[in-house]
Design an enzyme around this catalytic site. Structure first.
Site, PDB file in Angstrom:
ATOM      1  N   PRO A  93       0.796  -1.226   0.000  1.00 21.58           N
ATOM      2  CA  PRO A  93       0.000   0.000   0.000  1.00 21.58           C
ATOM      3  C   PRO A  93       0.831   1.279   0.000  1.00 21.58           C
ATOM      4  O   PRO A  93       1.873   1.360   0.638  1.00 21.58           O
ATOM      5  CB  PRO A  93      -0.837  -0.104   1.279  1.00 21.58           C
ATOM      6  CG  PRO A  93      -0.170  -1.130   2.114  1.00 21.58           C
ATOM      7  CD  PRO A  93       0.556  -2.045   1.182  1.00 21.58           C
ATOM      8  N   ASN A  94       0.325   2.226  -0.738  1.00 26.89           N
ATOM      9  CA  ASN A  94       0.845   3.590  -0.864  1.00 26.89           C
ATOM     10  C   ASN A  94       2.128   3.701  -1.664  1.00 26.89           C
ATOM     11  O   ASN A  94       2.589   4.821  -1.915  1.00 26.89           O
ATOM     12  CB  ASN A  94       1.017   4.245   0.518  1.00 26.89           C
ATOM     13  CG  ASN A  94      -0.307   4.379   1.226  1.00 26.89           C
ATOM     14  OD1 ASN A  94      -1.273   4.879   0.651  1.00 26.89           O
ATOM     15  ND2 ASN A  94      -0.375   3.912   2.458  1.00 26.89           N
ATOM     16  N   ARG A  96       4.694  11.192  -2.152  1.00 25.26           N
ATOM     17  CA  ARG A  96       4.377  11.058  -0.726  1.00 25.26           C
ATOM     18  C   ARG A  96       5.669  11.072   0.085  1.00 25.26           C
ATOM     19  O   ARG A  96       6.538  10.233  -0.103  1.00 25.26           O
ATOM     20  CB  ARG A  96       3.635   9.744  -0.492  1.00 25.26           C
ATOM     21  CG  ARG A  96       3.378   9.433   0.956  1.00 25.26           C
ATOM     22  CD  ARG A  96       2.655   8.081   1.086  1.00 25.26           C
ATOM     23  NE  ARG A  96       2.625   7.677   2.463  1.00 25.26           N
ATOM     24  CZ  ARG A  96       3.210   6.595   2.943  1.00 25.26           C
ATOM     25  NH1 ARG A  96       3.865   5.781   2.132  1.00 25.26           N
ATOM     26  NH2 ARG A  96       3.130   6.297   4.214  1.00 25.26           N
ATOM     27  N   TYR A 134      10.998   8.819   1.475  1.00 27.81           N
ATOM     28  CA  TYR A 134      10.991   7.807   0.417  1.00 27.81           C
ATOM     29  C   TYR A 134      11.698   8.235  -0.860  1.00 27.81           C
ATOM     30  O   TYR A 134      11.806   7.438  -1.797  1.00 27.81           O
ATOM     31  CB  TYR A 134       9.548   7.406   0.092  1.00 27.81           C
ATOM     32  CG  TYR A 134       8.821   6.852   1.296  1.00 27.81           C
ATOM     33  CD1 TYR A 134       9.159   5.618   1.830  1.00 27.81           C
ATOM     34  CD2 TYR A 134       7.819   7.582   1.927  1.00 27.81           C
ATOM     35  CE1 TYR A 134       8.511   5.109   2.940  1.00 27.81           C
ATOM     36  CE2 TYR A 134       7.158   7.081   3.040  1.00 27.81           C
ATOM     37  CZ  TYR A 134       7.514   5.850   3.546  1.00 27.81           C
ATOM     38  OH  TYR A 134       6.868   5.354   4.649  1.00 27.81           O
ATOM     39  N   ASN A 166       8.053  -5.572  -0.938  1.00 28.67           N
ATOM     40  CA  ASN A 166       7.997  -4.435  -0.023  1.00 28.67           C
ATOM     41  C   ASN A 166       6.545  -4.388   0.443  1.00 28.67           C
ATOM     42  O   ASN A 166       5.693  -3.803  -0.220  1.00 28.67           O
ATOM     43  CB  ASN A 166       8.397  -3.133  -0.715  1.00 28.67           C
ATOM     44  CG  ASN A 166       8.393  -1.959   0.248  1.00 28.67           C
ATOM     45  OD1 ASN A 166       7.782  -2.012   1.311  1.00 28.67           O
ATOM     46  ND2 ASN A 166       9.067  -0.888  -0.137  1.00 28.67           N
ATOM     47  N   ALA A 199       3.117  -0.946   4.857  1.00 30.68           N
ATOM     48  CA  ALA A 199       2.460  -0.988   6.173  1.00 30.68           C
ATOM     49  C   ALA A 199       2.001  -2.396   6.553  1.00 30.68           C
ATOM     50  O   ALA A 199       1.895  -2.708   7.746  1.00 30.68           O
ATOM     51  CB  ALA A 199       1.289  -0.019   6.205  1.00 30.68           C
ATOM     52  N   HIS A 252       3.828  -4.718   9.211  1.00 35.85           N
ATOM     53  CA  HIS A 252       3.634  -4.594  10.652  1.00 35.85           C
ATOM     54  C   HIS A 252       2.295  -5.143  11.122  1.00 35.85           C
ATOM     55  O   HIS A 252       2.041  -5.187  12.326  1.00 35.85           O
ATOM     56  CB  HIS A 252       3.754  -3.119  11.056  1.00 35.85           C
ATOM     57  CG  HIS A 252       4.811  -2.393  10.291  1.00 35.85           C
ATOM     58  ND1 HIS A 252       6.154  -2.710  10.386  1.00 35.85           N
ATOM     59  CD2 HIS A 252       4.730  -1.411   9.364  1.00 35.85           C
ATOM     60  CE1 HIS A 252       6.844  -1.929   9.564  1.00 35.85           C
ATOM     61  NE2 HIS A 252       6.004  -1.138   8.934  1.00 35.85           N
ATOM     62  N   GLU A 304      12.744  -9.331   1.584  1.00 37.66           N
ATOM     63  CA  GLU A 304      11.927  -8.198   2.035  1.00 37.66           C
ATOM     64  C   GLU A 304      12.718  -6.909   1.841  1.00 37.66           C
ATOM     65  O   GLU A 304      13.896  -6.837   2.193  1.00 37.66           O
ATOM     66  CB  GLU A 304      11.577  -8.381   3.509  1.00 37.66           C
ATOM     67  CG  GLU A 304      10.729  -7.285   4.096  1.00 37.66           C
ATOM     68  CD  GLU A 304      10.406  -7.514   5.573  1.00 37.66           C
ATOM     69  OE1 GLU A 304       9.676  -6.681   6.131  1.00 37.66           O
ATOM     70  OE2 GLU A 304      10.891  -8.499   6.169  1.00 37.66           O
ATOM     71  N   HIS A 330      12.606  -2.543   2.261  1.00 34.10           N
ATOM     72  CA  HIS A 330      12.005  -1.287   2.730  1.00 34.10           C
ATOM     73  C   HIS A 330      12.890  -0.152   2.262  1.00 34.10           C
ATOM     74  O   HIS A 330      14.113  -0.199   2.453  1.00 34.10           O
ATOM     75  CB  HIS A 330      11.887  -1.265   4.257  1.00 34.10           C
ATOM     76  CG  HIS A 330      10.970  -2.320   4.770  1.00 34.10           C
ATOM     77  ND1 HIS A 330       9.605  -2.177   4.735  1.00 34.10           N
ATOM     78  CD2 HIS A 330      11.226  -3.548   5.279  1.00 34.10           C
ATOM     79  CE1 HIS A 330       9.057  -3.277   5.226  1.00 34.10           C
ATOM     80  NE2 HIS A 330      10.006  -4.124   5.549  1.00 34.10           N
ATOM     81  N   SER A 376      12.908   2.984   3.356  1.00 38.72           N
ATOM     82  CA  SER A 376      13.426   3.693   4.531  1.00 38.72           C
ATOM     83  C   SER A 376      13.968   2.676   5.538  1.00 38.72           C
ATOM     84  O   SER A 376      13.684   1.471   5.453  1.00 38.72           O
ATOM     85  CB  SER A 376      12.317   4.531   5.185  1.00 38.72           C
ATOM     86  OG  SER A 376      11.347   3.684   5.774  1.00 38.72           O
ATOM     87  N   ARG A 389      12.526   4.635  12.591  1.00 36.02           N
ATOM     88  CA  ARG A 389      11.245   5.336  12.519  1.00 36.02           C
ATOM     89  C   ARG A 389      10.401   5.018  13.755  1.00 36.02           C
ATOM     90  O   ARG A 389      10.919   4.576  14.769  1.00 36.02           O
ATOM     91  CB  ARG A 389      10.553   4.949  11.211  1.00 36.02           C
ATOM     92  CG  ARG A 389      11.420   5.391  10.007  1.00 36.02           C
ATOM     93  CD  ARG A 389      10.755   5.227   8.705  1.00 36.02           C
ATOM     94  NE  ARG A 389       9.544   6.035   8.635  1.00 36.02           N
ATOM     95  CZ  ARG A 389       8.590   5.832   7.751  1.00 36.02           C
ATOM     96  NH1 ARG A 389       8.703   4.855   6.860  1.00 36.02           N
ATOM     97  NH2 ARG A 389       7.512   6.602   7.725  1.00 36.02           N
ATOM     98  N   ARG A 440       6.845   0.487  13.633  1.00 39.49           N
ATOM     99  CA  ARG A 440       7.430   0.017  12.372  1.00 39.49           C
ATOM    100  C   ARG A 440       8.628  -0.906  12.590  1.00 39.49           C
ATOM    101  O   ARG A 440       9.142  -1.492  11.634  1.00 39.49           O
ATOM    102  CB  ARG A 440       7.878   1.204  11.515  1.00 39.49           C
ATOM    103  CG  ARG A 440       6.739   2.087  11.052  1.00 39.49           C
ATOM    104  CD  ARG A 440       7.244   3.145  10.081  1.00 39.49           C
ATOM    105  NE  ARG A 440       6.287   4.214   9.911  1.00 39.49           N
ATOM    106  CZ  ARG A 440       5.267   4.186   9.054  1.00 39.49           C
ATOM    107  NH1 ARG A 440       5.081   3.130   8.297  1.00 39.49           N
ATOM    108  NH2 ARG A 440       4.447   5.210   8.973  1.00 39.49           N
TER     109      ARG A 440
END
Length: 147
Positions: A11-12, A19, A24, A75, A78, A81, A99, A101, A103, A108, A112
């Site tokens: 998502p996102n 964003r 990012y 990736n 969200a 988590h 996996e 990410h 960031s 963070r 997360r």
């Protein structure tokens, strides 16, 4: 026929470049997908890039990959988590799972810091920006080849 690696984005990630660029970066999802395709080609593989904001669609793709792919680079964003369902789908895969990410999730917010997906992943790459995808594909290729 070249081995296929599914590159799944959660998502996102369709908003990359728009964003929170301070977290990012400014590269778009299209840029990431081009990087993945060119990296995979250089490694003698094919990248099948997909993005969804829907958990069930990611699960369907993971299940599809069991029949058609040699590895998954994911990736989960969200869902890292929160999604035991994505973890369960990945646990049914008998090939490398990497996996990624963009960031560094460990620098963070506290929530997360834990990823369900990490308990299945053969490797976790975090905090390398979009270059993490290139690293993930390189490692996936090595694992597919038995390295």
């Amino acid at each position: 026929m070249a081995a296929v690696v599914y590159v799944l984005n959660g998502p996102n990630l369709n908003l990359l470049g728009k964003r929170q660029p301070e977290i990012y970066g400014t590269q778009t999802l299209a840029d990431v997908e081009e990087l993945c395709r060119s990296t995979a080609a250089r490694l003698g593989m094919t990248a099948d890039c997909r993005q969804s904001n829907a958990e069930h669609e990611l699960i369907d793709w993971i299940q599809e990959a069991r029949e058609t792919a040699a590895a998954i680079v994911i990736n989960p964003a969200a869902y890292s988590h929160t999604s035991v369902a994505i973890l369960d789908a990945l646990n049914a895969c008998e090939f490398p799972v990497i996996e990624v990410h963009i960031s560094n999730i460990h620098k963070r917010e506290e929530f997360r810091h834990h990823s369900y997906v990490s308990s299945r992943a053969d490797a976790v790459i975090a905090g390398c920006g979009v270059q993490g995808y290139e690293l993930a594909l390189t490692h996936a290729a090595s694992l597919v080849r038995g390295g």
